[in-house]
Write an enzyme that holds these catalytic residues in place. Structure first.
Site, PDB file in Angstrom:
ATOM      1  N   GLY A 175       0.842  -1.192   0.000  1.00 44.88           N
ATOM      2  CA  GLY A 175       0.000   0.000   0.000  1.00 44.88           C
ATOM      3  C   GLY A 175       0.874   1.237   0.000  1.00 44.88           C
ATOM      4  N   GLY A 252      -9.056 -13.044  -2.266  1.00 36.03           N
ATOM      5  CA  GLY A 252      -9.332 -13.028  -3.710  1.00 36.03           C
ATOM      6  C   GLY A 252      -8.827 -11.801  -4.460  1.00 36.03           C
ATOM      7  CD  GLU A 254      -6.302  -3.469  -5.119  1.00 31.58           C
ATOM      8  OE1 GLU A 254      -6.473  -2.992  -6.256  1.00 31.58           O
ATOM      9  OE2 GLU A 254      -5.446  -3.049  -4.324  1.00 31.58           O
ATOM     10  CG  ASP A 297     -10.704   6.655  -0.705  1.00 30.22           C
ATOM     11  OD1 ASP A 297     -11.026   7.047  -1.850  1.00 30.22           O
ATOM     12  OD2 ASP A 297      -9.553   6.302  -0.401  1.00 30.22           O
TER      13      ASP A 297
HETATM   14  N1  LIG Z   1      -7.249  -8.014   4.460  1.00 29.83           N
HETATM   15  C1  LIG Z   1      -6.491  -8.339   3.420  1.00 29.83           C
HETATM   16  N2  LIG Z   1      -6.382  -9.630   3.034  1.00 29.83           N
HETATM   17  C2  LIG Z   1      -5.610  -9.968   1.968  1.00 29.83           C
HETATM   18  N3  LIG Z   1      -4.924  -9.080   1.224  1.00 29.83           N
HETATM   19  C3  LIG Z   1      -5.001  -7.782   1.570  1.00 29.83           C
HETATM   20  C4  LIG Z   1      -5.765  -7.340   2.680  1.00 29.83           C
HETATM   21  N4  LIG Z   1      -5.661  -5.998   2.779  1.00 29.83           N
HETATM   22  C5  LIG Z   1      -4.866  -5.616   1.770  1.00 29.83           C
HETATM   23  N5  LIG Z   1      -4.456  -6.677   1.049  1.00 29.83           N
HETATM   24  C6  LIG Z   1      -3.583  -6.649  -0.134  1.00 29.83           C
HETATM   25  O1  LIG Z   1      -2.600  -5.659   0.037  1.00 29.83           O
HETATM   26  C7  LIG Z   1      -2.718  -4.655  -0.962  1.00 29.83           C
HETATM   27  C8  LIG Z   1      -2.421  -3.299  -0.345  1.00 29.83           C
HETATM   28  O2  LIG Z   1      -3.410  -3.013   0.620  1.00 29.83           O
HETATM   29  P1  LIG Z   1      -3.498  -1.632   1.367  1.00 29.83           P
HETATM   30  O3  LIG Z   1      -4.807  -1.527   2.055  1.00 29.83           O
HETATM   31  O4  LIG Z   1      -2.278  -1.408   2.192  1.00 29.83           O
HETATM   32  O5  LIG Z   1      -3.392  -0.709   0.105  1.00 29.83           O
HETATM   33  P2  LIG Z   1      -3.653   0.780  -0.077  1.00 29.83           P
HETATM   34  O6  LIG Z   1      -5.124   1.001   0.049  1.00 29.83           O
HETATM   35  O7  LIG Z   1      -3.004   1.185  -1.332  1.00 29.83           O
HETATM   36  O8  LIG Z   1      -2.865   1.398   1.133  1.00 29.83           O
HETATM   37  P3  LIG Z   1      -3.121   2.665   2.013  1.00 29.83           P
HETATM   38  O9  LIG Z   1      -3.945   2.183   3.167  1.00 29.83           O
HETATM   39  O10 LIG Z   1      -1.747   3.070   2.400  1.00 29.83           O
HETATM   40  O11 LIG Z   1      -3.829   3.668   1.163  1.00 29.83           O
HETATM   41  C9  LIG Z   1      -4.130  -4.796  -1.505  1.00 29.83           C
HETATM   42  O12 LIG Z   1      -4.181  -4.405  -2.823  1.00 29.83           O
HETATM   43  C10 LIG Z   1      -4.396  -6.280  -1.362  1.00 29.83           C
HETATM   44  O13 LIG Z   1      -3.874  -6.971  -2.483  1.00 29.83           O
END
Ligand SMILES: Nc1ncnc2c1ncn2[C@@H]1O[C@H](COP(=O)(O)OP(=O)(O)OP(=O)(O)O)[C@@H](O)[C@H]1O
Length: 481
Positions: A175, A252, A254, A297
Site C-alpha cells: 500500500g 481473492g 482487489e 473513499d
Molecule cells: N485483508 C487483506 N487480506 C488480503 N490481502 C489484503 C488485505 N488488505 C490488503 N491486502 C492486499 O494488500 C494490498 C495493499 O493493501 P493496502 O490496504 O495497504 O493498500 P492501499 O489502500 O493502497 O494502502 P493505504 O492504506 O496506504 O492507502 C491490496 O491491494 C491487497 O492486495
C-alpha cells in the site's frame, strides 16, 4: 505412529516439540529427550495446520517425512495421518533442513517426489533453497501450507506482535504506507492479514502526520464495525516506527482486478453478476450509515474479494478516510474520479453520507459497463465539469443492461444530494428483489458459517475422488494465496 519408525527413532536425534503450540501430537512425537531440550533452538518450524506440531530446531541437521525402518526421520507426521488430504502427499523423507556451522545459513533440501514448496514456489526433488524468517513451507501444492519457518534470533518484528501471531514473509500486497503480510494467529492457527504501516515520516512530512492520525482513526472506526461485507480488525499494535493492523484475511484480491479482467472484454460484468455484487455493496454501505460512519473513499481498489472465483463475497476495506457522520464533514478527501459533486465543489460546505452513495454509483457504473463514468481521459470537458454536471455517457456496453439497472445507477449519480437516494431507499427498491440478490445473501450466509471453522489450508483439488476427503475439504476454507 507410522509403523516401523519407532525402533530406529533412537538412532537419530529427536526434535524438540514446542508444547505451547502443539495440537494433537502423539506422545512419542511430542516429547523431546531432555538432553536436546536444554539446547537452545536456532529456529522453529511453527505448525499451522491441524495435527502438525511446532518443532524447535536445535541440531544442525533435521529430517522429516513419514519415515520407515530404512528412512528414519526426526519428525514423522504420524499425528497428521488422519489428514488424508495432506498425508497422501508426504514422502518417507519429505525434506531436510541443515544449518551451515560456519555461515549459520539455513537451507531446506527437498527429497520428495511430490515436492516441497517454500513461499508457494516448488523446490523439487534433489534441489535446495535457503530459508529465511517467516517463510512458508507447503507440501505438494501451494495451498497445503504446514509450517511457518521462524528463526529465534531475529527481532524483526516486535514481541507484542510475534507472541500472538506468526508473521510470514509472504506479501499479500503493498500500500501507500507499507506492506500487507500473511500471518497466523498462534491461538487457533487461523489466517490473518497483517498491515504494516511505517509511521517514521510523521516527524518530517506533514502528509504522513495526517496519515498517522488516519491509522488511529481507521482502527477506531474498524473496531466499531461488524458486517460480513466489511473487513474485520482483530488487533492493532504500534511500536516505535511501525503500526501493525491485524485484519481479516481476504484472499481473492482487489475488486478492481475483477472489473478490469480481460475475460470481460472491457464490457463490464453484465446484469446478473453486477446485481449480485451491487446487493453486497449496498448492504455494506447501509450498515455503515446505520452506525453513523461515512467511508468517504469507496472505489474498486478498496473492495476486496473473498475468493478468486467469479462469484464471491466482497469486503469493503481501507477506513483511513472514514468519519463519524454525526460530526461535521467538510474536508475535501477521497479519490477525484469517485468524489461526489459536493466534495468536488470544494466550497467548505458541509456534506452528508450521501457522498458514499455517489462513489458507490461510480463503482457500479464501471462494474456494469467496464468503463468509468468520469475520467480525465474524456477530453471534451474537465473531470470536474463532468462530475459537477453529472454528465454520463451510455455507450454500447449498456445495451445488454436493463433500463431498470441504468435508472438505478443514474439515481445514485444524482448531482443534488437531497435527490440522491439513501442506502435504505436503494435496498428497499424493487430492483433489489431478484434472484441474484438472494443468491448473494445465501453466499454471504454460507461464508459466515464457514468462518466459524478455524481457517486452514487444504488441498484445492481432490484427485483421489474420495468422498470423505471431499466432505472434509468442504468444511475447511482454503486460503487462496
Ligand atoms: N485483508 C487483506 N487480506 C488480503 N490481502 C489484503 C488485505 N488488505 C490488503 N491486502 C492486499 O494488500 C494490498 C495493499 O493493501 P493496502 O490496504 O495497504 O493498500 P492501499 O489502500 O493502497 O494502502 P493505504 O492504506 O496506504 O492507502 C491490496 O491491494 C491487497 O492486495
Amino acid at each position: 505412529m507410522v509403523r516401523g519408525t519407532k525402533r530406529r527413532r533412537s538412532q537419530i536425534e529427536k526434535p524438540v516439540v514446542n508444547r505451547d503450540d502443539t495440537i494433537d501430537v502423539d506422545e512419542d512425537a511430542a516429547v523431546g529427550d531432555s538432553q536436546v531440550a536444554t539446547t537452545k533452538a536456532y529456529a522453529r518450524l511453527a505448525g499451522i495446520r491441524r495435527g502438525i506440531a511446532t518443532i524447535d530446531l536445535t541440531d544442525d541437521n533435521f529430517v522429516c517425512g513419514r519415515g520407515s525402518d530404512e528412512s528414519p526421520v526426526n519428525y514423522n507426521f504420524s499425528s497428521a495421518s488422519h489428514d488424508v488430504g495432506l498425508y497422501r502427499f508426504i514422502s518417507k523423507i519429505q525434506f531436510a533442513i541443515s544449518r551451515d556451522s560456519e555461515t549459520r545459513r539455513i537451507h531446506l533440501h527437498d527429497h520428495s517426489r511430490n515436492g516441497t514448496l517454500v513461499n508457494q514456489e516448488m523446490i523439487g526433488k534433489g534441489q535446495s533453497r535457503e530459508l529465511n524468517n517467516g517463510d512458508l513451507i507447503s507440501i505438494g501444492i501451494p495451498a497445503l501450507i504446514i509450517f511457518v519457518f521462524e528463526t529465534t534470533d531475529e527481532g524483526q518484528y516486535p514481541e507484542e506482535l510475534t507472541k500472538k501471531y506468526h508473521v510470514t514473509s509472504h506479501s499479500l500486497g503493498k500500500g501507500g504506507f507499507g506492506k500487507v503480510l500473511l500471518g497466523y494467529k498462534r491461538s487457533d492457527r487461523s489466517v490473518v492479514a497483517i498491515k504494516m504501516l511505517n509511521t517514521q515520516f510523521s516527524t518530517r512530512c506533514s502528509r504522513a502526520i495526517a496519515k498517522t492520525r488516519d491509522i488511529k482513526n481507521e482502527v477506531e472506526v474498524m473496531k466499531k464495525l461488524s458486517h460480513p461485507n466489511i473487513v474485520g480488525i482483530y488487533d492493532w499494535i504500534s511500536v516505535a516506527k511501525y503500526s501493525y493492523m491485524v485484519i481479516e484475511y481476504v484472499g481473492g484480491g482487489e475488486f478492481f482486478t475483477k472489473v478490469v479482467d480481460p475475460k470481460y472484454n472491457r464490457m463490464g460484468l453484465g446484469e446478473s453478476l453486477g446485481k449480485y455484487f451491487a446487493f453486497q455493496l449496498i448492504d455494506a454501505v447501509m450498515y455503515l450509515h446505520s452506525v453513523g460512519i461515512c467511508h468517504r473513499d469507496i472505489k474498486p481498489e478498496n473492495i476486496l474479494c473473498s475468493e478468486k472465483t467469479e462469484r464471491c463475497v466482497l469486503k469493503l476495506t481501507d477506513f483511513g478516510m472514514a468519519k463519524c457522520s454525526v460530526m461535521k464533514m467538510k474536508t475535501r478527501c477521497g479519490t477525484p474520479s469517485y468524489n461526489a459533486p459536493e466534495i468536488v465543489a470544494n466550497e467548505g460546505i458541509e456534506y452528508s453520507p450521501k457522498v458514499d452513495i455517489w462513489s458507490l454509483g461510480c463503482v457500479l457504473f464501471i462494474t456494469f459497463s467496464g468503463y468509468p463514468p468520469f475520467s480525465e481521459e474524456y477530453t471534451d470537458m474537465t473531470m470536474e465539469e463532468q462530475v459537477m454536471k453529472g454528465r454520463l455517457l451510455f455507450h454500447s456496453q449498456w445495451r445488454r443492461i436493463s433500463v431498470e439497472t441504468q435508472n438505478m445507477i443514474k439515481w445514485m449519480l444524482t448531482v443534488e444530494p437531497a435527490k440522491r437516494p439513501s442506502a435504505v431507499e436503494l435496498m428497499s427498491n424493487d430492483w433489489m428483489k431478484c434472484a441474484d440478490c438472494r443468491s448473494a445473501r445465501q453466499d454471504i450466509d454460507q461464508s459466515q458459517r464457514n468462518q466459524k471453522v478455524p481457517i486452514q489450508a487444504a488441498p484445492q483439488k481432490d484427485t483421489n475422488n474420495n468422498d470423505n476427503d471431499k466432505v472434509a475439504a468442504k468444511k475447511k476454507r482454503v486460503p487462496a494465496l
